[in-house]
Design an enzyme around this catalytic site. Structure first.
Site, PDB file in Angstrom:
ATOM      1  N   ASP A 146       0.844  -1.205   0.000  1.00 50.86           N
ATOM      2  CA  ASP A 146       0.000   0.000   0.000  1.00 50.86           C
ATOM      3  C   ASP A 146       0.876   1.251   0.000  1.00 50.86           C
ATOM      4  O   ASP A 146       1.595   1.519   0.958  1.00 50.86           O
ATOM      5  CB  ASP A 146      -0.888   0.014   1.252  1.00 50.86           C
ATOM      6  CG  ASP A 146      -1.837   1.215   1.253  1.00 50.86           C
ATOM      7  OD1 ASP A 146      -2.964   1.067   0.739  1.00 50.86           O
ATOM      8  OD2 ASP A 146      -1.447   2.299   1.731  1.00 50.86           O
ATOM      9  N   TYR A 148       3.051   9.842  -0.565  1.00 54.08           N
ATOM     10  CA  TYR A 148       4.112   9.278   0.279  1.00 54.08           C
ATOM     11  C   TYR A 148       5.492   9.508  -0.335  1.00 54.08           C
ATOM     12  O   TYR A 148       6.512   9.339   0.339  1.00 54.08           O
ATOM     13  CB  TYR A 148       3.926   7.771   0.526  1.00 54.08           C
ATOM     14  CG  TYR A 148       2.610   7.374   1.171  1.00 54.08           C
ATOM     15  CD1 TYR A 148       1.755   8.328   1.733  1.00 54.08           C
ATOM     16  CD2 TYR A 148       2.212   6.042   1.226  1.00 54.08           C
ATOM     17  CE1 TYR A 148       0.556   7.956   2.309  1.00 54.08           C
ATOM     18  CE2 TYR A 148       1.015   5.669   1.804  1.00 54.08           C
ATOM     19  CZ  TYR A 148       0.185   6.630   2.335  1.00 54.08           C
ATOM     20  OH  TYR A 148      -1.004   6.254   2.897  1.00 54.08           O
ATOM     21  N   LYS A 189      -2.814   5.840  -4.517  1.00 50.04           N
ATOM     22  CA  LYS A 189      -3.973   6.703  -4.252  1.00 50.04           C
ATOM     23  C   LYS A 189      -3.882   8.029  -4.998  1.00 50.04           C
ATOM     24  O   LYS A 189      -2.788   8.555  -5.217  1.00 50.04           O
ATOM     25  CB  LYS A 189      -4.070   6.974  -2.730  1.00 50.04           C
ATOM     26  CG  LYS A 189      -3.957   5.701  -1.902  1.00 50.04           C
ATOM     27  CD  LYS A 189      -4.156   5.909  -0.418  1.00 50.04           C
ATOM     28  CE  LYS A 189      -3.779   4.646   0.352  1.00 50.04           C
ATOM     29  NZ  LYS A 189      -2.382   4.563   0.793  1.00 50.04           N
ATOM     30  N   HIS A 192      -7.934   9.384  -2.144  1.00 45.67           N
ATOM     31  CA  HIS A 192      -7.265   9.375  -0.836  1.00 45.67           C
ATOM     32  C   HIS A 192      -8.107   9.990   0.292  1.00 45.67           C
ATOM     33  O   HIS A 192      -8.138   9.470   1.405  1.00 45.67           O
ATOM     34  CB  HIS A 192      -5.917  10.099  -0.970  1.00 45.67           C
ATOM     35  CG  HIS A 192      -4.874   9.633  -0.003  1.00 45.67           C
ATOM     36  ND1 HIS A 192      -3.538   9.575  -0.302  1.00 45.67           N
ATOM     37  CD2 HIS A 192      -4.979   9.205   1.282  1.00 45.67           C
ATOM     38  CE1 HIS A 192      -2.866   9.137   0.754  1.00 45.67           C
ATOM     39  NE2 HIS A 192      -3.719   8.902   1.721  1.00 45.67           N
TER      40      HIS A 192
HETATM   41  N1  LIG Z   1      -5.493   6.273   3.528  1.00 44.22           N
HETATM   42  C1  LIG Z   1      -4.918   7.053   4.412  1.00 44.22           C
HETATM   43  O1  LIG Z   1      -5.278   8.215   4.595  1.00 44.22           O
HETATM   44  C2  LIG Z   1      -3.770   6.514   5.202  1.00 44.22           C
HETATM   45  C3  LIG Z   1      -3.290   7.234   6.312  1.00 44.22           C
HETATM   46  C4  LIG Z   1      -2.232   6.697   7.040  1.00 44.22           C
HETATM   47  C5  LIG Z   1      -1.692   5.478   6.665  1.00 44.22           C
HETATM   48  N2  LIG Z   1      -2.163   4.800   5.575  1.00 44.22           N
HETATM   49  C6  LIG Z   1      -1.572   3.496   5.157  1.00 44.22           C
HETATM   50  O2  LIG Z   1      -1.683   2.577   6.233  1.00 44.22           O
HETATM   51  C7  LIG Z   1      -0.399   2.046   6.542  1.00 44.22           C
HETATM   52  C8  LIG Z   1      -0.315   1.686   8.007  1.00 44.22           C
HETATM   53  O3  LIG Z   1      -0.594   2.791   8.839  1.00 44.22           O
HETATM   54  P1  LIG Z   1       0.528   3.550   9.671  1.00 44.22           P
HETATM   55  O4  LIG Z   1       1.840   3.352   9.004  1.00 44.22           O
HETATM   56  O5  LIG Z   1       0.058   4.935   9.878  1.00 44.22           O
HETATM   57  O6  LIG Z   1       0.503   2.872  11.097  1.00 44.22           O
HETATM   58  P2  LIG Z   1       0.587   1.383  11.695  1.00 44.22           P
HETATM   59  O7  LIG Z   1       0.855   0.381  10.655  1.00 44.22           O
HETATM   60  O8  LIG Z   1      -0.581   1.224  12.597  1.00 44.22           O
HETATM   61  O9  LIG Z   1       1.837   1.512  12.671  1.00 44.22           O
HETATM   62  C9  LIG Z   1       3.130   1.653  12.219  1.00 44.22           C
HETATM   63  C10 LIG Z   1       4.014   1.857  13.458  1.00 44.22           C
HETATM   64  O10 LIG Z   1       4.021   0.682  14.252  1.00 44.22           O
HETATM   65  C11 LIG Z   1       5.347   0.187  14.372  1.00 44.22           C
HETATM   66  N3  LIG Z   1       5.263  -1.291  14.288  1.00 44.22           N
HETATM   67  C12 LIG Z   1       5.118  -2.048  13.178  1.00 44.22           C
HETATM   68  N4  LIG Z   1       5.022  -3.341  13.481  1.00 44.22           N
HETATM   69  C13 LIG Z   1       5.104  -3.417  14.823  1.00 44.22           C
HETATM   70  C14 LIG Z   1       5.064  -4.505  15.728  1.00 44.22           C
HETATM   71  N5  LIG Z   1       4.910  -5.752  15.316  1.00 44.22           N
HETATM   72  N6  LIG Z   1       5.164  -4.224  17.060  1.00 44.22           N
HETATM   73  C15 LIG Z   1       5.312  -2.962  17.502  1.00 44.22           C
HETATM   74  N7  LIG Z   1       5.340  -1.883  16.675  1.00 44.22           N
HETATM   75  C16 LIG Z   1       5.236  -2.119  15.352  1.00 44.22           C
HETATM   76  C17 LIG Z   1       6.129   0.806  13.234  1.00 44.22           C
HETATM   77  O11 LIG Z   1       7.478   0.985  13.554  1.00 44.22           O
HETATM   78  P3  LIG Z   1       8.692   0.388  12.655  1.00 44.22           P
HETATM   79  O12 LIG Z   1       8.477   0.790  11.225  1.00 44.22           O
HETATM   80  O13 LIG Z   1       9.888   1.066  13.277  1.00 44.22           O
HETATM   81  O14 LIG Z   1       8.684  -1.084  12.858  1.00 44.22           O
HETATM   82  C18 LIG Z   1       5.437   2.161  13.111  1.00 44.22           C
HETATM   83  O15 LIG Z   1       5.921   3.061  14.075  1.00 44.22           O
HETATM   84  C19 LIG Z   1       0.538   3.173   6.115  1.00 44.22           C
HETATM   85  O16 LIG Z   1       1.878   2.790   6.016  1.00 44.22           O
HETATM   86  C20 LIG Z   1      -0.098   3.595   4.808  1.00 44.22           C
HETATM   87  O17 LIG Z   1       0.250   2.695   3.776  1.00 44.22           O
HETATM   88  C21 LIG Z   1      -3.195   5.306   4.845  1.00 44.22           C
END
Ligand SMILES: NC(=O)c1ccc[n+]([C@@H]2O[C@H](COP(=O)([O-])OP(=O)(O)OC[C@H]3O[C@@H](n4cnc5c(N)ncnc54)[C@H](OP(=O)(O)O)[C@@H]3O)[C@@H](O)[C@H]2O)c1
Length: 273
Positions: free
Chosen positions: A44, A49, A74, A107
């Site tokens: 994704d 990004y 997106k 998005h």
């Molecule tokens: N559509 C939208 O508006 C929108 C908005 C935000 C995000 N997104 C998408 O959703 C994806 C995921 O959301 P997100 O990146 O915001 O947050 P997330 O996946 O909920 O959390 C990522 C965080 O958790 C840590 N982490 C990952 N695996 C872990 C584990 N097993 N144990 C403990 N901590 C862990 C990561 O650190 P490390 O990397 O240091 O491991 C990072 O700090 C994004 O990357 C993006 O592709 C979409």
């Protein structure tokens, strides 16, 4: 690996890897290559990004065939406002080094265009440049408005969703309409104590799994696709390894009860970008 089937029959792996806030091209590329090497087949990204090129390079270098990978990107808000959807997807395709996107999402629901843009998304779908089209950050009233005009029902609605923001009404609405709910920030986006919440920790202990695996499994069991982000190999493996246990009904209920409608990201009703 578990897959869901979208409303047009195409399959999507239940767990993908997200690459938001991985701006460094080398890190983004390594992350995607590592993810593919440990078994991910769902990535994704988004134009905003700034890492589509790195993602495309990683896919090429990985040796995994393009057809085996489910790739989402997106349409950014500025391109939505200008209505230049064909130009935007062409630019994304070029950066990603591919001739189709598996899932192309609007998005954010930009006030003046979140309905009218859908016609252009439908054209993208009909052109074959996207195998599925969907939206992101749409609340039920946005979807209501869109569905009144739509010829094609969005395949996915990607929303912020984790145990402190369970999004029950949006998830229920999406399921009723054949729109697959997908969770961003499923681990609390690195800004939440959800992974050390005693309820989650206790359930994790019982299953011999990690808190991250429990909250991902909880969403997948309620039919929600997850796209956790990590730049670390061990965590990428951990986040993908959720097929070997099952939550009890009581455990799922306990996690549902953690909801406090707590957003960590922008609110679709008030965002200003
Ligand atoms: N559509 C939208 O508006 C929108 C908005 C935000 C995000 N997104 C998408 O959703 C994806 C995921 O959301 P997100 O990146 O915001 O947050 P997330 O996946 O909920 O959390 C990522 C965080 O958790 C840590 N982490 C990952 N695996 C872990 C584990 N097993 N144990 C403990 N901590 C862990 C990561 O650190 P490390 O990397 O240091 O491991 C990072 O700090 C994004 O990357 C993006 O592709 C979409």
């Amino acid at each position: 690996m578990k897959e869901f089937i979208l409303n047009n029959g195409i399959k999507i792996p239940a767990v993908g890897v997200g690459v938001f806030r991985v701006e460094d091209a080398n890190i983004a590329s390594e992350t995607v290559k590592t993810a593919l090497s440990v078994g991910y087949r769902h990535i994704d990204t988004a134009m905003i990004y700034g890492n589509e090129e790195a993602v495309g390079k990683a896919i090429k270098d990985s040796g995994v065939r393009r057809q085996e990978i489910f790739l989402t990107t997106k349409l950014w808000n500025d391109d939505q406002r200008s209505g230049k959807v064909q130009e935007a997807i062409d630019a994304s395709l070029k950066r990603l080094g591919t001739d189709y996107i598996d899932l192309y999402l609007v998005h954010w629901p930009v006030k003046e265009s979140y309905v009218s843009i859908w016609k252009k998304m439908e054209e993208v779908y009909k052109s074959g440049k996207a195998k599925a089209i969907g939206v992101s950050n749409y609340n039920t009233h946005h979807l209501d408005d869109l569905l009144k005009e739509a010829e094609i029902v969005p395949a996915v609605n990607q929303i912020e969703c984790y145990p402190y923001l369970t999004q029950e009404s949006v998830v229920k609405y999406c399921k009723e309409k054949g729109i697959h709910p997908q969770a961003w920030g499923p681990l609390g986006a690195g800004q939440s104590d959800v992974l050390s919440n005693p309820v989650v920790v206790e359930i994790a202990k019982k299953h011999g799994k990690s808190p991250a695996q429990v909250v991902l499994r909880w969403n997948v069991e309620r039919g929600v696709i997850v796209i956790p982000k990590s730049v670390h190999k061990a965590r990428l493996i951990e986040n993908l390894s959720i097929d070997d246990f099952k939550l009890t009904g009581e455990e799922a209920k306990q996690i549902n009860a953690l909801n406090k409608n707590l957003r960590l990201g922008a609110d679709p009703e008030t965002f200003n970008f």
